[in-house]
Design a protein around this motif. Structure first.
Motif, mmCIF file in Angstrom:
data_model
loop_
_atom_site.group_PDB
_atom_site.id
_atom_site.type_symbol
_atom_site.label_atom_id
_atom_site.label_comp_id
_atom_site.label_asym_id
_atom_site.label_seq_id
_atom_site.Cartn_x
_atom_site.Cartn_y
_atom_site.Cartn_z
ATOM 1 N N PRO A 1 -5.243 20.410 74.152
ATOM 2 C CA PRO A 1 -5.319 21.810 73.722
ATOM 3 C C PRO A 1 -5.564 22.820 74.841
ATOM 4 O O PRO A 1 -5.468 24.031 74.613
ATOM 5 C CB PRO A 1 -6.497 21.817 72.733
ATOM 6 C CG PRO A 1 -6.614 20.399 72.273
ATOM 7 C CD PRO A 1 -6.240 19.579 73.463
ATOM 8 N N GLU B 1 -11.391 32.311 73.077
ATOM 9 C CA GLU B 1 -10.323 31.364 72.750
ATOM 10 C C GLU B 1 -10.781 29.926 72.934
ATOM 11 O O GLU B 1 -10.444 29.049 72.138
ATOM 12 C CB GLU B 1 -9.086 31.638 73.605
ATOM 13 C CG GLU B 1 -8.245 32.803 73.132
ATOM 14 C CD GLU B 1 -6.804 32.700 73.639
ATOM 15 O OE1 GLU B 1 -6.134 31.690 73.342
ATOM 16 O OE2 GLU B 1 -6.375 33.621 74.343
ATOM 17 N N TYR B 2 -11.530 29.662 73.982
ATOM 18 C CA TYR B 2 -12.020 28.311 74.241
ATOM 19 C C TYR B 2 -12.922 27.851 73.098
ATOM 20 O O TYR B 2 -12.836 26.703 72.639
ATOM 21 C CB TYR B 2 -12.787 28.289 75.566
ATOM 22 C CG TYR B 2 -13.134 26.911 76.064
ATOM 23 C CD1 TYR B 2 -12.208 26.150 76.786
ATOM 24 C CD2 TYR B 2 -14.397 26.345 75.824
ATOM 25 C CE1 TYR B 2 -12.523 24.886 77.254
ATOM 26 C CE2 TYR B 2 -14.717 25.089 76.278
ATOM 27 C CZ TYR B 2 -13.781 24.352 76.996
ATOM 28 O OH TYR B 2 -14.091 23.097 77.444
ATOM 29 N N THR C 1 -14.174 22.799 68.549
ATOM 30 C CA THR C 1 -14.173 22.632 67.099
ATOM 31 C C THR C 1 -15.123 21.493 66.714
ATOM 32 O O THR C 1 -15.592 20.726 67.571
ATOM 33 C CB THR C 1 -12.767 22.300 66.601
ATOM 34 O OG1 THR C 1 -12.360 21.038 67.176
ATOM 35 C CG2 THR C 1 -11.768 23.387 67.015
ATOM 36 N N LYS D 1 -4.897 25.318 77.598
ATOM 37 C CA LYS D 1 -3.706 26.127 77.855
ATOM 38 C C LYS D 1 -3.647 26.538 79.333
ATOM 39 O O LYS D 1 -4.604 27.108 79.858
ATOM 40 C CB LYS D 1 -3.723 27.383 76.984
ATOM 41 C CG LYS D 1 -3.765 27.105 75.490
ATOM 42 C CD LYS D 1 -3.838 28.401 74.702
ATOM 43 C CE LYS D 1 -3.961 28.143 73.201
ATOM 44 N NZ LYS D 1 -4.064 29.412 72.431
ATOM 45 N N ASP E 1 -12.838 28.904 69.952
ATOM 46 C CA ASP E 1 -12.058 28.727 68.732
ATOM 47 C C ASP E 1 -11.092 27.541 68.803
ATOM 48 O O ASP E 1 -10.925 26.807 67.825
ATOM 49 C CB ASP E 1 -11.263 29.997 68.417
ATOM 50 C CG ASP E 1 -12.152 31.147 67.972
ATOM 51 O OD1 ASP E 1 -13.256 30.895 67.467
ATOM 52 O OD2 ASP E 1 -11.740 32.315 68.155
ATOM 53 N N CYS E 2 -10.453 27.353 69.959
ATOM 54 C CA CYS E 2 -9.385 26.351 70.078
ATOM 55 C C CYS E 2 -9.879 24.975 70.513
ATOM 56 O O CYS E 2 -9.315 23.953 70.105
ATOM 57 C CB CYS E 2 -8.321 26.832 71.068
ATOM 58 S SG CYS E 2 -7.492 28.354 70.577
ATOM 59 N N TRP F 1 -4.530 30.111 80.391
ATOM 60 C CA TRP F 1 -5.921 30.552 80.544
ATOM 61 C C TRP F 1 -6.303 30.685 82.015
ATOM 62 O O TRP F 1 -6.989 31.625 82.402
ATOM 63 C CB TRP F 1 -6.863 29.561 79.859
ATOM 64 C CG TRP F 1 -6.849 29.639 78.356
ATOM 65 C CD1 TRP F 1 -6.385 30.673 77.598
ATOM 66 C CD2 TRP F 1 -7.300 28.641 77.442
ATOM 67 N NE1 TRP F 1 -6.531 30.384 76.262
ATOM 68 C CE2 TRP F 1 -7.091 29.151 76.131
ATOM 69 C CE3 TRP F 1 -7.867 27.373 77.589
ATOM 70 C CZ2 TRP F 1 -7.437 28.428 74.990
ATOM 71 C CZ3 TRP F 1 -8.205 26.661 76.449
ATOM 72 C CH2 TRP F 1 -7.996 27.180 75.173
#
Length: 228
Positions: free
Chosen positions: A92, A118-119, A125, A94, A121-122, A97
């Motif tokens: 995951p 973003e880190y 988890t 990116k 949320d993505c 980033w």
């Protein structure tokens, strides 16, 4: 709270009862790549819930395939665990980033806040964190590999950019830079652990907490790095 071994035993018992109550449906034929991706997703969910100690028979059952089919996709359990790492732990991340973090047309606070939102949320988890922690406790190489291959580079970049943006001197060595970077990265990671693992009921929005951590980190740099 039930131990993970009890949960696994209960899960297998319930599935066995359900199977006996109706005829087993044959596994649908799928292209190998599609079946492999499906198994990886199921294995990720299984490992995240029960850890990495399960036998391949339980893994195959959880993935909805026969043990023979599982071995045709992955030669052994270690290969499956490694594939889960590549697709679900490191996958995951990116590349964009890293580009955005070095975009000096924007203030560092804006860059860091956007990245860590973003880190959070993505990447951070519930399933990702549970698997990462299980792997660490079982002494799998997953966590050290992720930290050495991705996180250390990320932390050094963040500290380099933040120091430059603030007019501060760069740390003398990589180890020093990494420890400074962990001040922020560790705070955001632990926020996710508190929310997803400890079930912290604090109602403050995680985005706002990330912003607070970024602000604190940038202000604190002046206390640990001298002027350039």
């Amino acid at each position: 709270m039930k131990a993970k071994s009890d949960l696994l035993a209960e899960r297998r018992h319930n599935k066995s009862v359900a199977t006996k109550s109706k005829a087993r449906r044959p596994t649908a034929r799928l292209p190998q790549a599609e079946r492999r991706a499906q198994v990886l997703t199921k294995a990720y969910e299984f490992f995240s819930e029960y850890g990495l100690t399960a036998q391949t028979r339980a893994l195959a059952e959880a993935c909805g395939v026969s043990q023979r089919l599982l071995y045709s996709l992955f030669p052994n359990k270690a290969a499956l665990v490694n594939a889960v790492y590549e697709s679900q732990i490191a996958g995951p991340i990116k590349a964009v980033w890293f580009v955005q973090l070095k975009d000096r047309s924007k203030p560092m606070a804006e860059r860091l806040t956007a990245f860590y939102k973003e880190y959070y949320d993505c990447i951070l988890t519930r399933n990702w964190l549970r698997l990462f922690l299980y792997a660490s406790l079982s002494e799998e190489a997953m966590a050290p590999t992720y930290i050495a291959g991705i996180v250390t580079h990320l932390l050094e970049m963040i500290v380099e950019e933040a120091a430059r943006d603030a007019g501060l001197r760069q740390p003398d060595d990589a180890a020093h830079a990494q420890e400074i970077g962990w001040i922020l990265h560790g705070a955001v990671s632990h926020l996710a652990i508190r929310r997803h693992i400890y079930h912290d009921a604090n109602p403050l929005d995680a985005t706002r907490v990330v912003e607070m951590h970024v602000q604190s980190f940038l202000e604190g740099l002046k206390a640990v790095l001298p002027p350039a």
